[in-house]
Write a protein that holds these residues in place. Structure first.
Motif, PDB file in Angstrom:
ATOM      1  N   MET A   1      69.711  49.143 -55.905  1.00 20.43           N
ATOM      2  CA  MET A   1      68.675  49.413 -56.930  1.00 20.43           C
ATOM      3  C   MET A   1      67.681  48.260 -57.004  1.00 20.43           C
ATOM      4  N   ALA A   2      66.417  48.570 -56.991  1.00 14.94           N
ATOM      5  CA  ALA A   2      65.390  47.533 -57.039  1.00 14.94           C
ATOM      6  C   ALA A   2      65.459  46.789 -58.372  1.00 14.94           C
ATOM      7  N   ARG A   3      65.125  45.515 -58.328  1.00 14.99           N
ATOM      8  CA  ARG A   3      65.127  44.690 -59.534  1.00 14.99           C
ATOM      9  C   ARG A   3      64.071  45.198 -60.523  1.00 14.99           C
ATOM     10  N   VAL A   4      64.442  45.239 -61.792  1.00 17.95           N
ATOM     11  CA  VAL A   4      63.586  45.778 -62.851  1.00 17.95           C
ATOM     12  C   VAL A   4      63.125  44.656 -63.773  1.00 17.95           C
ATOM     13  N   ALA A   5      61.875  44.728 -64.205  1.00 20.08           N
ATOM     14  CA  ALA A   5      61.412  43.842 -65.280  1.00 20.08           C
ATOM     15  C   ALA A   5      60.971  44.703 -66.455  1.00 20.08           C
ATOM     16  N   MET A   6      61.499  44.386 -67.626  1.00 16.41           N
ATOM     17  CA  MET A   6      61.029  45.042 -68.841  1.00 16.41           C
ATOM     18  C   MET A   6      59.908  44.197 -69.427  1.00 16.41           C
ATOM     19  N   ILE A   7      58.755  44.830 -69.629  1.00 15.95           N
ATOM     20  CA  ILE A   7      57.585  44.117 -70.148  1.00 15.95           C
ATOM     21  C   ILE A   7      57.348  44.574 -71.594  1.00 15.95           C
ATOM     22  N   VAL A   8      57.294  43.627 -72.494  1.00 17.79           N
ATOM     23  CA  VAL A   8      57.022  43.932 -73.904  1.00 17.79           C
ATOM     24  C   VAL A   8      55.589  43.498 -74.207  1.00 17.79           C
ATOM     25  N   ILE A   9      54.746  44.475 -74.502  1.00 17.21           N
ATOM     26  CA  ILE A   9      53.308  44.220 -74.588  1.00 17.21           C
ATOM     27  C   ILE A   9      52.817  44.193 -76.038  1.00 17.21           C
ATOM     28  N   ASP A  10      52.228  43.091 -76.423  1.00 16.04           N
ATOM     29  CA  ASP A  10      51.441  42.978 -77.665  1.00 16.04           C
ATOM     30  C   ASP A  10      52.202  43.303 -78.942  1.00 16.04           C
ATOM     31  N   MET A  11      53.510  43.054 -78.965  1.00 17.67           N
ATOM     32  CA  MET A  11      54.261  43.361 -80.183  1.00 17.67           C
ATOM     33  C   MET A  11      54.134  42.259 -81.238  1.00 17.67           C
ATOM     34  N   LEU A  12      53.578  41.104 -80.853  1.00 21.81           N
ATOM     35  CA  LEU A  12      53.273  40.077 -81.860  1.00 21.81           C
ATOM     36  C   LEU A  12      51.866  40.354 -82.372  1.00 21.81           C
ATOM     37  N   ASN A  13      51.801  41.060 -83.474  1.00 25.35           N
ATOM     38  CA  ASN A  13      50.532  41.562 -83.979  1.00 25.35           C
ATOM     39  C   ASN A  13      50.515  41.389 -85.500  1.00 25.35           C
ATOM     40  N   PRO A  14      49.478  40.764 -86.042  1.00 25.44           N
ATOM     41  CA  PRO A  14      49.385  40.630 -87.511  1.00 25.44           C
ATOM     42  C   PRO A  14      49.000  41.950 -88.200  1.00 25.44           C
ATOM     43  N   TYR A  15      48.662  42.955 -87.429  1.00 28.42           N
ATOM     44  CA  TYR A  15      48.308  44.273 -87.973  1.00 28.42           C
ATOM     45  C   TYR A  15      47.210  44.174 -89.034  1.00 28.42           C
ATOM     46  N   ARG A  16      46.157  43.441 -88.697  1.00 29.97           N
ATOM     47  CA  ARG A  16      45.025  43.350 -89.624  1.00 29.97           C
ATOM     48  C   ARG A  16      43.741  43.836 -88.977  1.00 29.97           C
ATOM     49  N   HIS A  17      43.841  44.410 -87.780  1.00 27.39           N
ATOM     50  CA  HIS A  17      42.649  44.880 -87.085  1.00 27.39           C
ATOM     51  C   HIS A  17      42.334  46.317 -87.509  1.00 27.39           C
ATOM     52  N   GLN A  18      41.196  46.793 -87.043  1.00 28.97           N
ATOM     53  CA  GLN A  18      40.822  48.181 -87.240  1.00 28.97           C
ATOM     54  C   GLN A  18      41.932  49.074 -86.684  1.00 28.97           C
ATOM     55  N   ASP A  19      42.240  50.142 -87.339  1.00 28.82           N
ATOM     56  CA  ASP A  19      43.276  51.074 -86.878  1.00 28.82           C
ATOM     57  C   ASP A  19      44.695  50.533 -87.049  1.00 28.82           C
ATOM     58  N   ALA A  20      44.834  49.379 -87.688  1.00 31.13           N
ATOM     59  CA  ALA A  20      46.160  48.762 -87.786  1.00 31.13           C
ATOM     60  C   ALA A  20      47.111  49.646 -88.583  1.00 31.13           C
ATOM     61  N   GLU A  21      46.598  50.303 -89.583  1.00 32.43           N
ATOM     62  CA  GLU A  21      47.463  51.121 -90.422  1.00 32.43           C
ATOM     63  C   GLU A  21      48.002  52.309 -89.619  1.00 32.43           C
ATOM     64  N   ARG A  22      47.077  52.962 -88.938  1.00 36.23           N
ATOM     65  CA  ARG A  22      47.460  54.086 -88.103  1.00 36.23           C
ATOM     66  C   ARG A  22      48.468  53.651 -87.020  1.00 36.23           C
ATOM     67  N   LEU A  23      48.177  52.517 -86.396  1.00 34.58           N
ATOM     68  CA  LEU A  23      49.079  52.002 -85.365  1.00 34.58           C
ATOM     69  C   LEU A  23      50.438  51.652 -85.963  1.00 34.58           C
ATOM     70  N   GLY A  24      50.406  51.024 -87.133  1.00 33.41           N
ATOM     71  CA  GLY A  24      51.660  50.619 -87.780  1.00 33.41           C
ATOM     72  C   GLY A  24      52.616  51.793 -87.970  1.00 33.41           C
ATOM     73  N   GLY A  25      52.054  52.931 -88.331  1.00 28.83           N
ATOM     74  CA  GLY A  25      52.908  54.105 -88.509  1.00 28.83           C
ATOM     75  C   GLY A  25      53.634  54.475 -87.230  1.00 28.83           C
ATOM     76  N   SER A  26      52.912  54.396 -86.132  1.00 25.43           N
ATOM     77  CA  SER A  26      53.524  54.736 -84.846  1.00 25.43           C
ATOM     78  C   SER A  26      54.554  53.682 -84.443  1.00 25.43           C
ATOM     79  N   VAL A  27      54.204  52.425 -84.678  1.00 27.84           N
ATOM     80  CA  VAL A  27      55.143  51.354 -84.311  1.00 27.84           C
ATOM     81  C   VAL A  27      56.429  51.473 -85.135  1.00 27.84           C
ATOM     82  N   ALA A  28      56.260  51.825 -86.404  1.00 22.05           N
ATOM     83  CA  ALA A  28      57.450  51.958 -87.260  1.00 22.05           C
ATOM     84  C   ALA A  28      58.450  52.949 -86.673  1.00 22.05           C
TER      85      ALA A  28
END
Lengths: 190, 190, 190, 190
Positions: A1-28
């Motif tokens: 089996m080929a070696r796998v890397a799990m990439i965690v993208i942009d999860m350190l977010n203060p959630y204060r940008h435009q659309d943050a509320e909408r995004l927060g719901g999905s992240v939750a």
């Protein structure tokens, strides 16, 4: 089996940008599953766990700054369950793709990684863009729909279809992303 | 007004790949408009016309080979109206983005281009990927929906929405893409 | 006058690698001058001061880690005078060029920088390689010979000649690198 | 044995630039040896022969144009013995490194190449810069001193020392660059 890397993208977010509320719901709705997958990946000797996170335009920010600002933002509840383990590679990024202006490609090749497991936010933006860059560099792609968060659900679904259809991505739930562990590994590599 | 480059993506195609029939139908609906836009761009002193085309895995293929093979394919009627003028930059590409493994970024910066006008095929693949790469490199983006062709109309529409919403692309018809000519320019630059 | 960025390369070094002793001797001869130039650049509104430093293969290392390890190495006397100010961009690098696998090109373009002032170590390695990458990306280059350190003096001199002759670099002492300040600026930009 | 690619850099040259006369003298001394090595590489199934050549700022130039212009220049005698075989990958480049703005890295990885054999001109410029880019991308490097040409002999020698010492390049004569053929291969791969 080929070696796998799990990439965690942009999860350190203060959630204060435009659309943050909408995004927060999905992240939750994904943060518990994602936290679990991070923990399993971190335990595995045969999986690299790599965080790639926007520096939000602050090129003097340290890793600690980015963690602290995310925890001091509007949704610490979405940050705490997915904090980067201390011993994990952590690459600051400056634009949308996890590959652009970062050492990610170099790191993946140096580790012998052939397959990337993409998680985090935003499905139809940084996740999609990172998938594109992985694809043209010939990495195999997996995306668990229960570990990526969208701002616009319809665009998120379209992005997943693009990855599946046009980038040969395997779109499978977190529970089936990692291959069965070859053995119960007591310690971690490196 | 910032200098504009019109990019024509992957229009030299023998149309013998999977989905070629479906794609051909979409191309048939844009090829006349695209041919007209190419002609107008080519006449303008203040617009760079640049072809970027896949080499289909043949790194020994010359520009003439790619033209000849497209004309000898299943749909020469879709190739003839959009052939590259002899004096146009022509960049072979090897993967999906017009930026990856090509000199496009260098050429745009050397010419002082700040804005790219993306045309060709496939809307939800190479056009979208090229838009992403243009966007993270901070070029402004225009996409005329009547000059890009899709394989899957719904994904094509989603791709246009992604470009518009998430990459600040101006999605406007070909007739409104080029700024009014400052003057009737008799000759062409360079 | 075009905007200038001063780049400080690899000065956070524990000096425990092969050739460290030889390198240390050369660094000792430049560290005071370099410290002064850093201070002057940091004061200026019209100069960007950017640190780019190897992560020595540790992708989990933070900026603080790299500083602490350098100070805990064999030559803290060569590190203390050139520590990065807290508010300076700090880019980890993973290979020899300051451009490879980093956001340096993006940052320079975003800041409107047209000219780079290269300092640090090693003249005939990372400084030369960074100069090459700056040159092909069309940045103007300055290198103060009294602010770069070599392992092999003859190769260091050859590297400086290559930069001067083949990359149009201005090789001028630190005292003449920065343009006269337009005004006594009380505060710093950003 | 790792797969090898022989790269022929910038040998299609009209020799009308500054320093062309000086360069021509050096090329004259290597062209026969280089022609022989090209022929041997071309015959081998286990060696990729790849030309990378400057487009001299003409992005509309075809491969045929570049060949014709070189043959119509001041030193056709230095061009004829090293013309690219028709079936060889031919990558136009726009700046000094064979990797910058080209598909070379992609092609090498797609072919499974791990080792590059660098030849052509100019030792202390494009050959050195290409070696740097190969090195940071983790390709092993070979450079035959009897198949590279310099403008300034002393800088050429310094460049070879840099490659040997700092990029772990094997600097060995053409006669010893290619591994013994595993078998008499009747035909060529692909």
């Amino acid at each position: 089996m080929a070696r796998v890397a799990m990439i965690v993208i942009d999860m350190l977010n203060p959630y204060r940008h435009q659309d943050a509320e909408r995004l927060g719901g999905s992240v939750a709705s994904i943060v518990k599953e994602l936290g679990g997958l991070i923990a399993r990946a971190h335990e595995r000797d045969d999986v690299d766990l790599i965080y790639v996170n926007d520096n939000y335009g602050d090129f003097a920010a340290t890793r600690e700054d980015l963690v602290a600002r995310a925890l001091a933002g509007d949704r610490p509840d979405l940050v705490e369950p997915v904090l980067p383990p201390r011993d994990c590679p952590f690459l600051p990024k400056v634009r949308h793709s996890a590959f652009y202006g970062t050492s990610l490609e170099y790191l993946l090749r140096a580790q012998g990684v052939e397959s990337v497991l993409l998680t985090g936010q935003v499905t139809e933006q940084c996740v999609l863009y990172s998938a594109l860059d992985a694809y043209i560099r010939q990495f195999a792609i997996m995306v668990p729909p229960d570990c990526v968060a969208a701002i616009h659900p319809d665009l998120g679904r379209a992005a997943l279809r693009m990855m599946e259809r046009n980038m040969s991505a395997r779109v499978v739930p977190a529970a089936r992303c990692l291959p069965p562990a070859a053995r119960s590994s007591a310690g971690r590599r490196r």
